[in-house]
Design a protein around this motif. Structure first.
Motif, PDB file in Angstrom:
ATOM      1  N   UNK A  28       0.826  -1.208   0.000  1.00 58.24           N
ATOM      2  CA  UNK A  28       0.000   0.000   0.000  1.00 58.24           C
ATOM      3  C   UNK A  28       0.858   1.256   0.000  1.00 58.24           C
ATOM      4  N   UNK A  29       1.957   1.219   0.753  1.00 57.23           N
ATOM      5  CA  UNK A  29       2.832   2.385   0.801  1.00 57.23           C
ATOM      6  C   UNK A  29       3.410   2.666  -0.584  1.00 57.23           C
ATOM      7  N   UNK A  30       3.752   1.580  -1.304  1.00 57.64           N
ATOM      8  CA  UNK A  30       4.314   1.777  -2.647  1.00 57.64           C
ATOM      9  C   UNK A  30       3.250   2.329  -3.594  1.00 57.64           C
ATOM     10  N   UNK A  31       1.990   1.898  -3.410  1.00 55.57           N
ATOM     11  CA  UNK A  31       0.910   2.442  -4.242  1.00 55.57           C
ATOM     12  C   UNK A  31       0.749   3.935  -3.979  1.00 55.57           C
ATOM     13  N   UNK A  32       0.823   4.324  -2.696  1.00 55.64           N
ATOM     14  CA  UNK A  32       0.691   5.752  -2.367  1.00 55.64           C
ATOM     15  C   UNK A  32       1.843   6.555  -2.967  1.00 55.64           C
ATOM     16  N   UNK A  33       3.055   5.974  -2.916  1.00 57.00           N
ATOM     17  CA  UNK A  33       4.199   6.658  -3.530  1.00 57.00           C
ATOM     18  C   UNK A  33       3.976   6.811  -5.032  1.00 57.00           C
ATOM     19  N   UNK A  34       3.414   5.762  -5.653  1.00 59.48           N
ATOM     20  CA  UNK A  34       3.162   5.833  -7.096  1.00 59.48           C
ATOM     21  C   UNK A  34       2.131   6.901  -7.415  1.00 59.48           C
ATOM     22  N   UNK A  35       1.103   7.017  -6.555  1.00 60.91           N
ATOM     23  CA  UNK A  35       0.094   8.069  -6.777  1.00 60.91           C
ATOM     24  C   UNK A  35       0.752   9.445  -6.700  1.00 60.91           C
ATOM     25  N   UNK A  36       1.672   9.599  -5.746  1.00 60.62           N
ATOM     26  CA  UNK A  36       2.334  10.900  -5.609  1.00 60.62           C
ATOM     27  C   UNK A  36       3.237  11.197  -6.797  1.00 60.62           C
ATOM     28  N   UNK A  37       3.921  10.135  -7.322  1.00 64.83           N
ATOM     29  CA  UNK A  37       4.751  10.342  -8.509  1.00 64.83           C
ATOM     30  C   UNK A  37       3.881  10.763  -9.691  1.00 64.83           C
ATOM     31  N   UNK A  38       2.709  10.120  -9.817  1.00 64.86           N
ATOM     32  CA  UNK A  38       1.765  10.480 -10.891  1.00 64.86           C
ATOM     33  C   UNK A  38       1.325  11.933 -10.761  1.00 64.86           C
ATOM     34  N   UNK A  39       1.030  12.346  -9.517  1.00 63.33           N
ATOM     35  CA  UNK A  39       0.591  13.736  -9.323  1.00 63.33           C
ATOM     36  C   UNK A  39       1.709  14.713  -9.656  1.00 63.33           C
ATOM     37  N   UNK A  90      -3.016  12.079   0.286  1.00 62.50           N
ATOM     38  CA  UNK A  90      -1.929  11.260   0.817  1.00 62.50           C
ATOM     39  C   UNK A  90      -2.089  11.029   2.309  1.00 62.50           C
ATOM     40  N   UNK A  91      -2.498  12.093   3.032  1.00 67.06           N
ATOM     41  CA  UNK A  91      -2.688  11.925   4.477  1.00 67.06           C
ATOM     42  C   UNK A  91      -3.797  10.917   4.757  1.00 67.06           C
ATOM     43  N   UNK A  92      -4.908  11.005   4.007  1.00 65.77           N
ATOM     44  CA  UNK A  92      -6.015  10.068   4.213  1.00 65.77           C
ATOM     45  C   UNK A  92      -5.588   8.643   3.861  1.00 65.77           C
ATOM     46  N   UNK A  93      -4.828   8.502   2.752  1.00 63.19           N
ATOM     47  CA  UNK A  93      -4.358   7.175   2.362  1.00 63.19           C
ATOM     48  C   UNK A  93      -3.423   6.570   3.392  1.00 63.19           C
ATOM     49  N   UNK A  94      -2.579   7.401   3.992  1.00 62.76           N
ATOM     50  CA  UNK A  94      -1.644   6.872   4.986  1.00 62.76           C
ATOM     51  C   UNK A  94      -2.379   6.402   6.232  1.00 62.76           C
ATOM     52  N   UNK A  95      -3.406   7.164   6.647  1.00 64.58           N
ATOM     53  CA  UNK A  95      -4.116   6.733   7.860  1.00 64.58           C
ATOM     54  C   UNK A  95      -4.905   5.461   7.568  1.00 64.58           C
ATOM     55  N   UNK A  96      -5.412   5.314   6.329  1.00 65.65           N
ATOM     56  CA  UNK A  96      -6.092   4.063   5.968  1.00 65.65           C
ATOM     57  C   UNK A  96      -5.088   2.914   5.948  1.00 65.65           C
ATOM     58  N   UNK A  97      -3.858   3.183   5.481  1.00 66.12           N
ATOM     59  CA  UNK A  97      -2.831   2.141   5.476  1.00 66.12           C
ATOM     60  C   UNK A  97      -2.511   1.691   6.897  1.00 66.12           C
ATOM     61  N   UNK A  98      -2.470   2.651   7.838  1.00 66.48           N
ATOM     62  CA  UNK A  98      -2.213   2.288   9.237  1.00 66.48           C
ATOM     63  C   UNK A  98      -3.313   1.367   9.753  1.00 66.48           C
ATOM     64  N   UNK A  99      -4.590   1.735   9.450  1.00 64.58           N
ATOM     65  CA  UNK A  99      -5.702   0.899   9.914  1.00 64.58           C
ATOM     66  C   UNK A  99      -5.672  -0.475   9.254  1.00 64.58           C
ATOM     67  N   UNK A 100      -5.289  -0.541   7.973  1.00 62.32           N
ATOM     68  CA  UNK A 100      -5.191  -1.817   7.271  1.00 62.32           C
ATOM     69  C   UNK A 100      -4.132  -2.696   7.934  1.00 62.32           C
ATOM     70  N   UNK A 107       0.997  -5.071   5.043  1.00 61.37           N
ATOM     71  CA  UNK A 107       0.683  -3.971   4.136  1.00 61.37           C
ATOM     72  C   UNK A 107       0.463  -4.450   2.713  1.00 61.37           C
ATOM     73  N   UNK A 108       0.557  -5.790   2.477  1.00 68.82           N
ATOM     74  CA  UNK A 108       0.378  -6.321   1.134  1.00 68.82           C
ATOM     75  C   UNK A 108      -1.101  -6.504   0.844  1.00 68.82           C
ATOM     76  N   UNK A 109      -1.538  -6.053  -0.323  1.00 71.02           N
ATOM     77  CA  UNK A 109      -2.904  -6.343  -0.728  1.00 71.02           C
ATOM     78  C   UNK A 109      -2.916  -7.686  -1.464  1.00 71.02           C
ATOM     79  N   UNK A 110      -3.869  -8.561  -1.178  1.00 74.12           N
ATOM     80  CA  UNK A 110      -3.890  -9.854  -1.853  1.00 74.12           C
ATOM     81  C   UNK A 110      -4.311  -9.703  -3.305  1.00 74.12           C
ATOM     82  N   UNK A 111      -3.701 -10.520  -4.171  1.00 69.10           N
ATOM     83  CA  UNK A 111      -4.080 -10.517  -5.581  1.00 69.10           C
ATOM     84  C   UNK A 111      -5.308 -11.388  -5.762  1.00 69.10           C
ATOM     85  N   UNK A 112      -6.374 -10.805  -6.272  1.00 72.70           N
ATOM     86  CA  UNK A 112      -7.601 -11.583  -6.377  1.00 72.70           C
ATOM     87  C   UNK A 112      -7.546 -12.570  -7.527  1.00 72.70           C
ATOM     88  N   UNK A 113      -6.540 -12.429  -8.398  1.00 74.43           N
ATOM     89  CA  UNK A 113      -6.436 -13.385  -9.503  1.00 74.43           C
ATOM     90  C   UNK A 113      -5.733 -14.663  -9.077  1.00 74.43           C
TER      91      UNK A 113
END
Lengths: 126, 259
Positions: A28-39, A90-100, A107-113
């Protein structure tokens, strides 16, 4: 390649890296970093679109008043907006990552495939 | 090649290749749009008079051709010397108001989701930290205040200055035990948000438009030169300050009041 083209290609590279990271990473942290790179890429693209040859910063001073060629101030204002929104998401995503992490213990999201596959190389987050 | 290795390749490598192909196709489309040679105004390299920002540069929404704003003149629709500020806080002030509301929603979400957790064991900071942090903070607060107050004259403004001052509060709460209370930040933020709305309603009262610039716009380049922009940016600065400090405090210590 001119400086303008350099900025445009940099923005394109950042956007591609960001989308690639969002779609392929599982942490999840890497996804958030990727979102920030995109922005960042989008912001760079907006500022580069507003540039014009031999333009100067859009601020009226004693030296630069009158018929001086300003760069486009509108994309810069939009980037100012986008940066603040990026901070909020980013702040909201980080707090959701903490709760996850608290509920799932990872912090790994399972691959549904293919399901979550454990191996020795997988990072074990304590 | 055993089955596990094949599954691993299928799970990790194949999606990456697929995503790369999609991104290549998307990049081609965007490149074609940016370098298109067809009719109409191009995305890249459109001259400024054909863009909407020419109205913002000449500081008049009504059509006035070849008007150039001189330093020190008066009588424009909007008088701030920094054109980005005049776009953000005057011409697109409604956008900025909603942006501040989005930031408020984010701060509220963080405060809601910050789970109550036990207070970590307190360890007093070292002598160096306790003595240096107030000196550094004095400089940080002064810099932030200058950035906020001169937002219509030089680069900066409420958002940047508010972030600078909030970093000072984060430094304080890292170095000392009791620094600022979360309730105070919430009250400050609410009052500032109501203040922005109040300025907008005063615009309705005086000019008939929400968030209209009803104060006199002085000479371009002087301190009191932008009407409501100075007031609005001050309110936005304090609001952003309290929001960022509140988010940071939520991350630092969870919700202590509820625990």
């Amino acid at each position: 390649m001119s400086v303008h083209g350099l900025f445009l290609y940099n923005a394109a590279a950042l956007i591609v890296i960001g989308i690639f990271g969002i779609l392929t990473r599982k942490n999840i942290i890497k996804i958030l970093l990727a979102i920030n790179i995109l922005q960042t890429g989008v912001n760079l693209l907006l500022v580069a679109v507003g540039w014009r040859p031999e333009g100067i910063a859009p601020i009226i001073t004693e030296q630069t008043s009158g018929m001086v060629q300003f760069v486009d101030p509108l994309p810069q204002a939009m980037v100012l907006t986008a940066i603040v929104i990026a901070f909020g998401t980013t702040a909201l995503g980080l707090i959701i990552a903490i709760n996850y992490f608290k509920t799932h213990g990872s912090l790994e999201t399972p691959s549904f495939l293919y399901g979550h596959m454990k191996s020795d190389e997988d990072e074990v987050v304590q | 090649m055993n089955r596990g290795t094949w599954m691993k390749i299928r799970a990790q490598v194949l999606p990456s290749i697929f995503v790369l192909l999609i991104l290549c196709a998307g990049s081609l489309l965007v490149y074609r749009a940016l370098t298109d040679e067809g009719e109409g105004v191009k995305v890249m390299g459109a001259p400024i008079p054909e863009r909407i920002s020419s109205r913002f540069i000449t500081k008049s929404v009504n059509q006035r051709d070849n008007v150039s704003v001189e330093f020190g003149e008066r009588g424009y629709e909007e008088g701030s010397a920094n054109l980005v500020t005049s776009v953000v806080v005057n011409y697109r002030a409604f956008d900025t108001l909603l942006e501040v509301i989005v930031l408020f929603a984010s701060a509220a979400g963080v405060a809601l989701l910050a789970a109550p957790r036990r207070r970590p064991r307190y360890r007093e900071s070292s002598v160096i930290v306790r003595n240096v942090v107030p000196i550094v903070n004095m400089l940080v607060f002064m810099t932030g205040a200058v950035i906020i107050l001169r937002g219509h004259l030089s680069p900066g403004g409420g958002f940047a200055g508010g972030a600078v001052i909030a970093s000072g509060f984060i430094l304080l709460s890292l170095a000392f035990r009791h620094t600022i209370r979360g309730r105070l930040l919430i009250v400050l933020e609410s009052v500032m948000g109501l203040g922005i709305l109040g300025v907008g309603l005063l615009g309705i009262y005086y000019d008939g438009y929400f968030l209209s610039n009803f104060l006199p716009t002085g000479r371009v380049g002087s301190f009191f030169s932008s009407g409501t922009v100075l007031i609005l940016y001050l309110l936005i600065g304090v609001k952003v300050l309290s929001e960022i400090a509140g988010i940071s405090l939520s991350f630092l210590r969870g919700e202590e009041e509820k625990a």
